[in-house]
Scaffold this motif. Structure first.
Motif, PDB file in Angstrom:
ATOM      1  N   HIS A 275       0.965  -0.999  -0.026  1.00 26.95           N
ATOM      2  CA  HIS A 275      -0.069   0.043  -0.122  1.00 26.95           C
ATOM      3  C   HIS A 275       0.855   1.353   0.088  1.00 26.95           C
ATOM      4  O   HIS A 275       1.901   1.467   0.748  1.00 26.95           O
ATOM      5  CB  HIS A 275      -0.896  -0.155   1.306  1.00 26.95           C
ATOM      6  CG  HIS A 275      -1.857  -0.958   1.210  1.00 26.95           C
ATOM      7  ND1 HIS A 275      -1.919  -2.059   2.037  1.00 26.95           N
ATOM      8  CD2 HIS A 275      -2.884  -1.246   0.454  1.00 26.95           C
ATOM      9  CE1 HIS A 275      -2.921  -3.098   1.927  1.00 26.95           C
ATOM     10  NE2 HIS A 275      -3.517  -2.512   0.706  1.00 26.95           N
ATOM     11  N   PHE A 276       0.727   1.984  -1.100  1.00 21.37           N
ATOM     12  CA  PHE A 276       1.615   3.306  -1.215  1.00 21.37           C
ATOM     13  C   PHE A 276       0.959   4.323  -0.162  1.00 21.37           C
ATOM     14  O   PHE A 276      -0.351   4.062   0.297  1.00 21.37           O
ATOM     15  CB  PHE A 276       1.196   3.776  -2.589  1.00 21.37           C
ATOM     16  CG  PHE A 276       2.128   3.015  -3.422  1.00 21.37           C
ATOM     17  CD1 PHE A 276       3.608   2.846  -3.584  1.00 21.37           C
ATOM     18  CD2 PHE A 276       1.523   2.079  -4.366  1.00 21.37           C
ATOM     19  CE1 PHE A 276       4.343   2.318  -4.377  1.00 21.37           C
ATOM     20  CE2 PHE A 276       2.126   1.487  -5.183  1.00 21.37           C
ATOM     21  CZ  PHE A 276       3.691   1.556  -5.166  1.00 21.37           C
ATOM     22  N   PRO A 277       1.417   5.210   0.205  1.00 17.97           N
ATOM     23  CA  PRO A 277       1.037   6.397   1.288  1.00 17.97           C
ATOM     24  C   PRO A 277      -0.208   6.944   0.901  1.00 17.97           C
ATOM     25  O   PRO A 277      -1.034   7.427   1.581  1.00 17.97           O
ATOM     26  CB  PRO A 277       2.191   7.482   1.352  1.00 17.97           C
ATOM     27  CG  PRO A 277       3.396   6.631   0.836  1.00 17.97           C
ATOM     28  CD  PRO A 277       3.018   5.672  -0.074  1.00 17.97           C
ATOM     29  N   ASP A 278      -0.521   7.181  -0.753  1.00 25.03           N
ATOM     30  CA  ASP A 278      -1.842   7.893  -0.896  1.00 25.03           C
ATOM     31  C   ASP A 278      -2.946   6.711  -1.143  1.00 25.03           C
ATOM     32  O   ASP A 278      -4.005   7.352  -1.418  1.00 25.03           O
ATOM     33  CB  ASP A 278      -1.434   8.507  -2.223  1.00 25.03           C
ATOM     34  CG  ASP A 278      -1.154   7.275  -3.391  1.00 25.03           C
ATOM     35  OD1 ASP A 278      -1.073   6.077  -2.964  1.00 25.03           O
ATOM     36  OD2 ASP A 278      -1.207   7.855  -4.575  1.00 25.03           O
ATOM     37  N   GLY A 279      -2.877   5.562  -0.400  1.00 24.32           N
ATOM     38  CA  GLY A 279      -3.869   4.551  -0.512  1.00 24.32           C
ATOM     39  C   GLY A 279      -3.720   3.668  -1.914  1.00 24.32           C
ATOM     40  O   GLY A 279      -4.793   2.767  -1.612  1.00 24.32           O
ATOM     41  N   GLU A 280      -3.261   3.943  -2.868  1.00 18.25           N
ATOM     42  CA  GLU A 280      -3.121   2.982  -3.706  1.00 18.25           C
ATOM     43  C   GLU A 280      -2.376   1.770  -3.626  1.00 18.25           C
ATOM     44  O   GLU A 280      -1.505   1.743  -2.635  1.00 18.25           O
ATOM     45  CB  GLU A 280      -2.364   3.522  -4.962  1.00 18.25           C
ATOM     46  CG  GLU A 280      -2.965   4.759  -5.744  1.00 18.25           C
ATOM     47  CD  GLU A 280      -2.392   5.234  -6.841  1.00 18.25           C
ATOM     48  OE1 GLU A 280      -1.437   4.521  -7.326  1.00 18.25           O
ATOM     49  OE2 GLU A 280      -2.929   6.335  -7.522  1.00 18.25           O
ATOM     50  N   SER A 281      -2.728   0.482  -4.237  1.00 13.24           N
ATOM     51  CA  SER A 281      -2.165  -0.767  -4.036  1.00 13.24           C
ATOM     52  C   SER A 281      -1.263  -1.391  -5.292  1.00 13.24           C
ATOM     53  O   SER A 281      -1.798  -0.860  -6.287  1.00 13.24           O
ATOM     54  CB  SER A 281      -3.422  -1.912  -3.867  1.00 13.24           C
ATOM     55  OG  SER A 281      -4.211  -1.363  -2.672  1.00 13.24           O
TER      56      SER A 281
ATOM     57  N   ASP B 195     -11.198  -1.685  -1.183  1.00 13.07           N
ATOM     58  CA  ASP B 195      -9.909  -1.872  -1.606  1.00 13.07           C
ATOM     59  C   ASP B 195      -9.651  -3.085  -1.965  1.00 13.07           C
ATOM     60  O   ASP B 195      -8.906  -3.581  -2.911  1.00 13.07           O
ATOM     61  CB  ASP B 195      -8.870  -1.605  -0.387  1.00 13.07           C
ATOM     62  CG  ASP B 195      -8.852  -0.113   0.202  1.00 13.07           C
ATOM     63  OD1 ASP B 195      -9.052   0.666  -0.772  1.00 13.07           O
ATOM     64  OD2 ASP B 195      -8.323   0.019   1.227  1.00 13.07           O
TER      65      ASP B 195
END
Length: 296
Positions: free
Chosen positions: A38-44, A67
């Motif tokens: 999980h990236f800091p901006d919420g993307e996976s 998600d």
């Protein structure tokens, strides 16, 4: 990475690892895991393991689905690019099934929308006690090539036979009648169903026109427990009958917003669930049931 001649593989996810591993063991299949970042901006970001087979079984329940649905879309697309020909999704809890009509003008009817997405991604779906009320068959909601709608009722019946002496099964409302009746029939037990009036998402009133006799072990049975307000209202109404014990048994234990604490404060003795959703109340493992469906 490309597919190999390896046998059918079960792919799990970190949040559902133990359940997927139990399924692999029960089915006699190899297990591997999808790597999720999980990236800091919420993307996976998803990464599939090496050595995929032409048939892959994905095992992940779809609670907290937003998600998970995105990650499932990425996983299935990557699997196709790597040469996987047949994808089966084992999702013991199936999301977005309750909104099966527009209750108010302008509402999206999520059941067929999400159902079509899943059908675009996989050929086969296996689930347990989905929340279906206005459709008769799972294929109507999820138009995959093969859909398996399993019931945990026999397993629940066997469990209650071990735990309590001749309990009386209680459905909090008419929607729960099918689960209560199935479990009662399998175990040779009595059952009763209440009536529910909903005043909002968190305001529910359950009544029992034919209250149970005093001194009985009562088990409130339902398919899904989310906020638990229906169960809490049912328990409060049943407490007046002075039962020997009050228990709760559900297939899918979402148990949001402090549900467990409120149920215990209301006098519930036991709270049990299947492992369709990881939760401290899990007592019934679905792996044998799911493995038998995979063998069909």
């Amino acid at each position: 990475m490309t597919v190999t001649s390896a046998p059918t593989l079960i792919l799990g996810f970190p949040d559902y690892r133990e359940q997927a591993q139990r399924l692999a063991q029960a089915a006699g299949l190899a297990y591997a895991e999808v790597e999720i970042h999980h990236f800091p901006d919420g993307e996976s970001r998803v990464r599939l393991p090496a050595g995929l087979s032409e048939r892959v079984i994905l095992c992940r329940s779809l609670d907290h689905p937003n998600d998970k649905l995105i990650e499932l879309a990425l996983t299935t697309a990557a699997a196709r690019e790597l040469g996987v020909r047949h994808l089966t999704l084992v999702a013991p809890y199936l999301c977005y099934m309750r909104q099966d009509k527009a209750f108010r003008p302008g509402e999206a009817v999520s059941q067929p929308i999400i159902g079509q997405l899943l059908a675009d991604w996989v050929e086969e779906l296996i689930t347990v006690d989905p929340h279906l009320h206005r459709v008769s068959h799972l294929e109507e909601a999820i138009p995959v090539k093969r859909a398996h709608c399993l019931s945990a009722a026999p397993m629940m019946a066997a469990f209650l036979a071990r735990e309590l002496d001749a309990p009386l099964l209680i459905g909090p409302d008419q929607e729960a009648r099918q689960w209560v009746s199935a479990i009662a029939a399998a175990a040779g037990l009595e059952s009763r169903v209440g009536t529910k009036e909903r005043h909002g998402d968190r305001e529910v009133e359950v009544r029992f026109p034919d209250p149970p006799p005093p001194g009985r072990h009562l088990v409130v049975v339902d398919d899904v427990a989310s906020t638990g307000h229906t169960l809490e209202s049912a328990v409060a109404a049943l407490a007046a009958s002075r039962p020997a014990s009050l228990s709760v048994l559900v297939t899918h234990a979402l148990f949001l917003e402090g549900t467990l604490e409120r149920l215990r404060l209301a006098g519930v003795t036991h709270i049990w669930s299947t492992d369709s959703i990881p939760h401290p109340s899990n007592r019934l493992e679905l792996a044998p049931l799911l493995a038998a469906a995979l063998a069909l």
